[in-house]
Scaffold this motif. Structure first.
Motif, PDB file in Angstrom:
ATOM      1  N   LEU A 262     -27.495  18.105 -15.185  1.00  0.00           N
ATOM      2  CA  LEU A 262     -26.271  18.812 -14.820  1.00  0.00           C
ATOM      3  C   LEU A 262     -26.551  20.311 -14.872  1.00  0.00           C
ATOM      4  N   LEU A 263     -26.392  20.976 -13.723  1.00  0.00           N
ATOM      5  CA  LEU A 263     -26.659  22.407 -13.615  1.00  0.00           C
ATOM      6  C   LEU A 263     -25.390  23.113 -13.130  1.00  0.00           C
ATOM      7  N   PRO A 264     -24.505  23.506 -14.017  1.00  0.00           N
ATOM      8  CA  PRO A 264     -23.293  24.194 -13.577  1.00  0.00           C
ATOM      9  C   PRO A 264     -23.586  25.623 -13.143  1.00  0.00           C
ATOM     10  N   GLY A 265     -22.732  26.144 -12.254  1.00  0.00           N
ATOM     11  CA  GLY A 265     -22.817  27.545 -11.895  1.00  0.00           C
ATOM     12  C   GLY A 265     -22.380  28.407 -13.062  1.00  0.00           C
ATOM     13  N   LEU A 266     -23.060  29.542 -13.238  1.00  0.00           N
ATOM     14  CA  LEU A 266     -22.762  30.468 -14.331  1.00  0.00           C
ATOM     15  C   LEU A 266     -22.620  31.875 -13.756  1.00  0.00           C
ATOM     16  N   SER A 267     -21.396  32.353 -13.656  1.00  0.00           N
ATOM     17  CA  SER A 267     -21.118  33.691 -13.156  1.00  0.00           C
ATOM     18  C   SER A 267     -21.280  34.693 -14.291  1.00  0.00           C
ATOM     19  N   LEU A 268     -22.171  35.673 -14.105  1.00  0.00           N
ATOM     20  CA  LEU A 268     -22.475  36.631 -15.160  1.00  0.00           C
ATOM     21  C   LEU A 268     -22.198  38.050 -14.678  1.00  0.00           C
ATOM     22  N   LEU A 269     -21.297  38.739 -15.359  1.00  0.00           N
ATOM     23  CA  LEU A 269     -21.099  40.170 -15.138  1.00  0.00           C
ATOM     24  C   LEU A 269     -21.528  40.855 -16.420  1.00  0.00           C
ATOM     25  N   LEU A 270     -22.720  41.448 -16.385  1.00  0.00           N
ATOM     26  CA  LEU A 270     -23.335  41.982 -17.590  1.00  0.00           C
ATOM     27  C   LEU A 270     -23.450  43.500 -17.532  1.00  0.00           C
ATOM     28  N   ALA A 271     -23.325  44.121 -18.677  1.00  0.00           N
ATOM     29  CA  ALA A 271     -23.492  45.569 -18.812  1.00  0.00           C
ATOM     30  C   ALA A 271     -23.982  45.849 -20.226  1.00  0.00           C
ATOM     31  N   GLY A 272     -24.196  47.126 -20.525  1.00  0.00           N
ATOM     32  CA  GLY A 272     -24.713  47.493 -21.840  1.00  0.00           C
ATOM     33  C   GLY A 272     -23.735  47.238 -22.965  1.00  0.00           C
ATOM     34  N   THR A 273     -22.434  47.319 -22.665  1.00  0.00           N
ATOM     35  CA  THR A 273     -21.396  47.041 -23.659  1.00  0.00           C
ATOM     36  C   THR A 273     -20.328  46.166 -23.019  1.00  0.00           C
ATOM     37  N   ARG A 274     -19.534  45.511 -23.854  1.00  0.00           N
ATOM     38  CA  ARG A 274     -18.447  44.695 -23.325  1.00  0.00           C
ATOM     39  C   ARG A 274     -17.412  45.561 -22.614  1.00  0.00           C
ATOM     40  N   GLU A 275     -17.161  46.730 -23.167  1.00  0.00           N
ATOM     41  CA  GLU A 275     -16.179  47.621 -22.553  1.00  0.00           C
ATOM     42  C   GLU A 275     -16.624  48.027 -21.156  1.00  0.00           C
ATOM     43  N   GLU A 276     -17.897  48.328 -20.995  1.00  0.00           N
ATOM     44  CA  GLU A 276     -18.410  48.699 -19.677  1.00  0.00           C
ATOM     45  C   GLU A 276     -18.301  47.520 -18.708  1.00  0.00           C
ATOM     46  N   ALA A 277     -18.621  46.316 -19.181  1.00  0.00           N
ATOM     47  CA  ALA A 277     -18.537  45.134 -18.318  1.00  0.00           C
ATOM     48  C   ALA A 277     -17.109  44.894 -17.857  1.00  0.00           C
ATOM     49  N   VAL A 278     -16.148  45.034 -18.770  1.00  0.00           N
ATOM     50  CA  VAL A 278     -14.742  44.845 -18.422  1.00  0.00           C
ATOM     51  C   VAL A 278     -14.291  45.909 -17.426  1.00  0.00           C
ATOM     52  N   ALA A 279     -14.760  47.129 -17.601  1.00  0.00           N
ATOM     53  CA  ALA A 279     -14.396  48.199 -16.676  1.00  0.00           C
ATOM     54  C   ALA A 279     -14.945  47.926 -15.281  1.00  0.00           C
ATOM     55  N   ILE A 280     -16.177  47.429 -15.192  1.00  0.00           N
ATOM     56  CA  ILE A 280     -16.761  47.085 -13.889  1.00  0.00           C
ATOM     57  C   ILE A 280     -15.975  45.952 -13.250  1.00  0.00           C
ATOM     58  N   GLU A 281     -15.604  44.969 -14.066  1.00  0.00           N
ATOM     59  CA  GLU A 281     -14.830  43.842 -13.549  1.00  0.00           C
ATOM     60  C   GLU A 281     -13.504  44.317 -12.954  1.00  0.00           C
ATOM     61  N   ARG A 282     -12.805  45.173 -13.678  1.00  0.00           N
ATOM     62  CA  ARG A 282     -11.494  45.636 -13.211  1.00  0.00           C
ATOM     63  C   ARG A 282     -11.608  46.480 -11.950  1.00  0.00           C
ATOM     64  N   ALA A 283     -12.692  47.242 -11.842  1.00  0.00           N
ATOM     65  CA  ALA A 283     -12.865  48.100 -10.676  1.00  0.00           C
ATOM     66  C   ALA A 283     -13.367  47.346  -9.459  1.00  0.00           C
ATOM     67  N   THR A 284     -13.977  46.202  -9.696  1.00  0.00           N
ATOM     68  CA  THR A 284     -14.687  45.522  -8.607  1.00  0.00           C
ATOM     69  C   THR A 284     -13.942  44.327  -8.051  1.00  0.00           C
ATOM     70  N   TYR A 285     -13.234  43.604  -8.907  1.00  0.00           N
ATOM     71  CA  TYR A 285     -12.624  42.347  -8.486  1.00  0.00           C
ATOM     72  C   TYR A 285     -11.114  42.378  -8.689  1.00  0.00           C
TER      73      TYR A 285
END
Length: 366
Positions: A262-285
């Protein structure tokens, strides 16, 4: 437990508004260059396989601002990647709903010659795409999956019909091909009529490593009977555990001694910090309901350490046999996945990073 590690061949780091970032390389998308660079990096990181999903429709309502459905043909792209890589396996998607066995077999065997021991296929049934083909989509799921299984049978019959040892190339005797070793397929079934043989030999007698995509009852049944792996949507760990148990039970019922992965899809939005990752997510999607990036897949928005922790948790819960990673949000996510997530997983003994083509049982064997 050693996981199978897969890397998406789609330009996922450009999706949503991420293509607007300076590092997206959006202008190069149709040259294939960014994909080549990403897969070479993934190979260097130790990924076992690169997987190319596919769609047969182009949503006009979204392509004006989101390149998610744009890209090269999977077979053509795999041929380009075959020459750029040495170890990583290349898995292409084939729609059994609309494809014919002869051209599919010819294309796959051609890829086998370009990348020996490194080609697999993902067989799917299509829910759309009728407007692109003169072949009508069969009206019910059971019929579509019967067509898929017949396609698999005929492709393998065509591959077996021209074995590698039939190529003699005996200059002294003047024999190029031992014709007695080449046989016709002469298939006549519910969906296909194919004479064969192919105009080139298959490099190996073993069936091509097979993946199926889905998670419904019929997909699970086919995975149990025939597939080496199943690509699935498993947003929650519990869903993965249920599907993993189901395909293994289906394999046992079919009398198989090996177990599909079983190989599920794994969507990864990674950054140096969680705050940066969340900021990229909000700006991008844009926010859609309660989710932004993951769609129908398991999703991690955070740091490489967060990604490793999520993978470790699912492995310990016996909810996965591996994963297919979709790096999103930025090219930096590709780098973090390859340069930080994979080394951490290897240090934990969760990924091997060896050559998948060396196994006699296929790309996804234990």
């Amino acid at each position: 437990m050693t996981l199978v590690s897969g890397f998406s061949l789609a330009p996922t780091w450009m999706r949503g508004q991420a293509w607007r970032r300076e590092d997206s390389r959006a202008e190069e998308l149709l040259s294939g260059g960014p994909i080549v660079d990403a897969v070479v990096r993934a190979e260097r990181a130790g990924f076992d396989l690169a997987f190319r999903p596919d769609a047969l429709t182009l949503p006009r309502e979204t392509i004006g601002s989101d390149p998610a459905h744009l890209g090269l043909d999977p077979i053509v792209q795999a041929a380009q990647l075959a020459g750029a890589t040495q170890r990583i396996a290349l898995v292409v998607t084939v729609s059994a709903t609309f494809s014919e066995p002869y051209p599919v077999a010819r294309q796959l065997v051609s890829l086998e010659h370009l990348a020996p021991g490194r080609i697999g296929w993902n067989v799917v049934t299509s829910r759309s795409g009728d407007e692109q083909f003169s072949v009508e989509r069969l009206p019910d799921s059971a019929a579509r999956w019967r067509r898929a299984e017949e396609l698999i049978d005929v492709v393998e019959s065509l591959r077996a019909g021209f074995p590698a040892d039939a190529m003699r190339i005996d200059r002294d005797a003047g024999v190029f091909v031992d014709v007695e070793r080449v046989r016709a397929t002469d298939h006549g079934g519910e969906n296909f009529r194919v004479a064969g043989p192919l105009p080139l030999p298959a490099p190996t007698r073993r069936p091509l490593p097979l993946m199926v995509a889905g998670g419904g009852e019929r997909t699970i049944a086919l995975a149990g009977r025939r597939a080496d792996a199943m690509f699935a949507s498993a947003i929650e760990s519990e869903s993965g555990a249920v599907q993993r148990s189901a395909i293994r039970a289906a394999a046992r019922e079919s009398g198989r001694s090996d177990r599909p992965r079983l190989l599920p899809g794994l969507s990864l939005l990674l950054a140096g910090t969680r705050e940066e990752a969340v900021a990229i997510e909000r700006a991008t999607y844009p926010l859609r309901g309660r989710r932004r990036t993951g769609g129908p897949h398991w999703s991690v928005v955070g740091t490489p350490e967060d990604a490793v922790a999520s993978i470790v948790a699912r492995a310990r819960a016996r909810a996965i046999d591996g994963f297919i990673a979709f790096p999103v949000g930025s090219w930096r996510c590709v780098e973090l996945l390859c340069d930080e997530v994979m080394p951490r997983l290897r240090a934990l003994g969760l990924v091997a990073g060896g050559g998948p083509g060396s196994s006699e049982r296929g790309l996804w064997a234990s």
